[in-house]
Enzyme design. Structure first.
Site, PDB file in Angstrom:
ATOM      1  N   ARG A 117       0.805  -1.225   0.000  1.00 30.17           N
ATOM      2  CA  ARG A 117       0.000   0.000   0.000  1.00 30.17           C
ATOM      3  C   ARG A 117       0.839   1.276   0.000  1.00 30.17           C
ATOM      4  O   ARG A 117       1.921   1.320   0.590  1.00 30.17           O
ATOM      5  CB  ARG A 117      -0.932   0.004   1.226  1.00 30.17           C
ATOM      6  CG  ARG A 117      -1.949  -1.126   1.203  1.00 30.17           C
ATOM      7  CD  ARG A 117      -2.719  -1.227   2.522  1.00 30.17           C
ATOM      8  NE  ARG A 117      -3.757  -2.249   2.422  1.00 30.17           N
ATOM      9  CZ  ARG A 117      -3.555  -3.545   2.656  1.00 30.17           C
ATOM     10  NH1 ARG A 117      -2.356  -3.975   3.031  1.00 30.17           N
ATOM     11  NH2 ARG A 117      -4.543  -4.422   2.534  1.00 30.17           N
ATOM     12  N   HIS A 142      -0.935  -2.452  -4.502  1.00 29.08           N
ATOM     13  CA  HIS A 142      -0.362  -3.375  -5.485  1.00 29.08           C
ATOM     14  C   HIS A 142      -0.304  -2.802  -6.907  1.00 29.08           C
ATOM     15  O   HIS A 142      -0.596  -3.483  -7.887  1.00 29.08           O
ATOM     16  CB  HIS A 142      -1.134  -4.687  -5.489  1.00 29.08           C
ATOM     17  CG  HIS A 142      -0.967  -5.505  -4.241  1.00 29.08           C
ATOM     18  ND1 HIS A 142       0.156  -5.433  -3.452  1.00 29.08           N
ATOM     19  CD2 HIS A 142      -1.794  -6.425  -3.656  1.00 29.08           C
ATOM     20  CE1 HIS A 142       0.019  -6.273  -2.425  1.00 29.08           C
ATOM     21  NE2 HIS A 142      -1.144  -6.870  -2.524  1.00 29.08           N
ATOM     22  N   HIS A 213       2.608 -12.797  -5.585  1.00 23.73           N
ATOM     23  CA  HIS A 213       1.443 -12.898  -4.705  1.00 23.73           C
ATOM     24  C   HIS A 213       0.787 -14.286  -4.744  1.00 23.73           C
ATOM     25  O   HIS A 213      -0.435 -14.403  -4.764  1.00 23.73           O
ATOM     26  CB  HIS A 213       0.418 -11.827  -5.081  1.00 23.73           C
ATOM     27  CG  HIS A 213      -0.429 -11.352  -3.935  1.00 23.73           C
ATOM     28  ND1 HIS A 213      -1.415 -12.129  -3.350  1.00 23.73           N
ATOM     29  CD2 HIS A 213      -0.447 -10.176  -3.254  1.00 23.73           C
ATOM     30  CE1 HIS A 213      -2.013 -11.448  -2.395  1.00 23.73           C
ATOM     31  NE2 HIS A 213      -1.436 -10.251  -2.308  1.00 23.73           N
ATOM     32  N   GLU A 351       4.997 -12.659   0.909  1.00 21.15           N
ATOM     33  CA  GLU A 351       5.441 -11.729  -0.129  1.00 21.15           C
ATOM     34  C   GLU A 351       6.705 -11.004   0.314  1.00 21.15           C
ATOM     35  O   GLU A 351       6.650 -10.104   1.151  1.00 21.15           O
ATOM     36  CB  GLU A 351       4.337 -10.714  -0.421  1.00 21.15           C
ATOM     37  CG  GLU A 351       2.981 -11.318  -0.736  1.00 21.15           C
ATOM     38  CD  GLU A 351       1.851 -10.331  -0.508  1.00 21.15           C
ATOM     39  OE1 GLU A 351       1.839  -9.295  -1.193  1.00 21.15           O
ATOM     40  OE2 GLU A 351       1.005 -10.587   0.376  1.00 21.15           O
TER      41      GLU A 351
END
Length: 386
Positions: A117, A142, A213, A351
């Site tokens: 973010r 993203h 992801h 991630e």
């Protein structure tokens, strides 16, 4: 020469030719067995603009296989062996391109330009304010609504065990400055390591934070949750977040909190704890911070274990942090591969990345990329059993 002698000579020549062909085929078969890795290609649908989407499947000599499509650079399938020698698909995803186009919470996708973010979709570089589209409440997530997870990647076979993906992001795409040339390599080794190498260059100062992801479920059965998986993260600190999941800027010790995964810990053991941070994320959706002294070198940072199947994934990376997301927003409405509804916490993400909202947090490691520099990071997922 009489007719009988001619026929005899012809038969001998034919036998010699057959033997040579057989020997050559045996040599080719041996060569194929020696390399042990194969790549096959199949059709996976057509995008609205007419581009043909292909699926590339890498398989090594152990039977471990990885499937990738050139839409979003998505890992659609990843099949590994369990403790009984049975192969199962351990990642969430869809059977068709149309499902990925309709609705996907980034299943298996490459993420960019910025993983995670950015607060209010704004950041400043050299006193110039850049505004990005917001797609997660008031925040940019993203790479925005048309991030790298939704673009067409050019895929080329680099070897029998690797794929080379490239994409050129135009200056101003999703609000980011600079033309960004991106290259990602997926490699599947003979010792069951999936290596992901990310590289990028720009013609104008910009920010970059690439990641992957994939949603893991090591049971190989997505009707089961990941709450019985065990996780270890080699980190003494994590980033607490505000109500919109933006880091507060503080680096908080994990000791004596539900965020301490320095030893293998069952994920479901503390996920419903009344800890305020867990309530904000509806579970785990936070970034863990690694020892800064080891940044820049590939080192083991995490380990995921499923006791029921015996499957293990070790995570190694050059990145300074890892976002552990426990599938909190999966709610059973998405129908995945094999017609299975993906219920709450039926997959988790690990991630590797730089920190969320780094462009707005001066105390975080820099994500700025200048012209003439190369962005280069590596992450390895090593699969095994115990």
């Amino acid at each position: 020469m009489n007719r009988l002698a001619f026929i005899s000579l012809l038969s001998i020549a034919t036998l010699i030719g057959c033997k040579k062909e057989k020997d050559q085929n045996q040599m080719e078969d041996k060569s194929s067995t020696t390399t042990g890795s194969t790549i096959t290609t199949s059709d996976f649908g057509t995008l609205p603009d007419g581009k043909e989407v292909k699926m590339y499947t890498l398989q090594n000599e152990n039977g471990t296989s990885l499937s990738v499509i050139n839409y979003g650079g998505i890992i659609t399938h990843l099949k590994t062996r369990d403790k009984n020698g049975e192969f199962n698909d351990i990642v969430l995803g869809y059977d068709s391109l149309s499902s990925y186009l309709k609705s996907s919470p980034y299943f298996g996708a490459l993420i960019g330009r910025y993983g995670n973010r950015i607060a209010k979709g704004k950041f400043t570089l050299d006193d110039e304010l850049y505004t990005l589209p917001t797609n997660d409440g008031t925040n940019h997530l993203h790479g925005g609504p048309e991030g790298f997870d939704k673009v067409f990647w050019d895929i080329r076979q680099q070897s029998d065990s690797s794929l080379y993906l490239t994409y050129e992001s135009a200056d101003g795409e999703q609000g980011y400055p600079g033309k960004l040339s991106v290259a990602v390599t997926y490699s599947l080794s003979s010792n069951d390591e999936l290596t992901i190498d990310y590289k990028a260059t720009t013609d104008k100062k910009t920010v970059v934070n690439l990641t992957q992801h994939t949603y893991f479920n090591l049971t190989g059965d997505p009707t089961k949750s990941i709450l019985d998986h065990q996780l270890r993260i080699d980190a003494q600190q994590f980033l607490p977040v505000d109500a919109t999941l933006i880091p507060t800027g503080e680096l908080q010790p994990v000791a004596n909190t539900p965020f301490d995964f320095n030893t293998l810990t069952t994920i479901g053991e503390r996920i419903n704890n009344e800890n305020e941070q867990l309530k904000r994320g509806r579970g785990y959706d936070h970034c863990w911070v690694f020892n800064p002294e080891s940044n820049g070198s590939v080192r083991k940072v995490a380990e995921l274990v499923d006791p029921s199947s015996g499957r293990v994934v070790e995570v190694l990376t050059t990145e300074p942090g890892i976002q552990f997301y426990s599938g909190n927003f999966l709610d059973g409405t998405l129908v995945g591969k094999g017609g299975v509804n993906y219920n709450h916490r039926t997959g988790l993400c690990l991630e590797t990345q730089h920190f969320p909202d780094s462009p707005n947090q001066s105390n975080f490691p820099s994500v700025v990329l200048n012209p003439g520099e190369e962005y280069a990071t590596t992450t390895i997922y090593k699969f095994g059993v115990r």
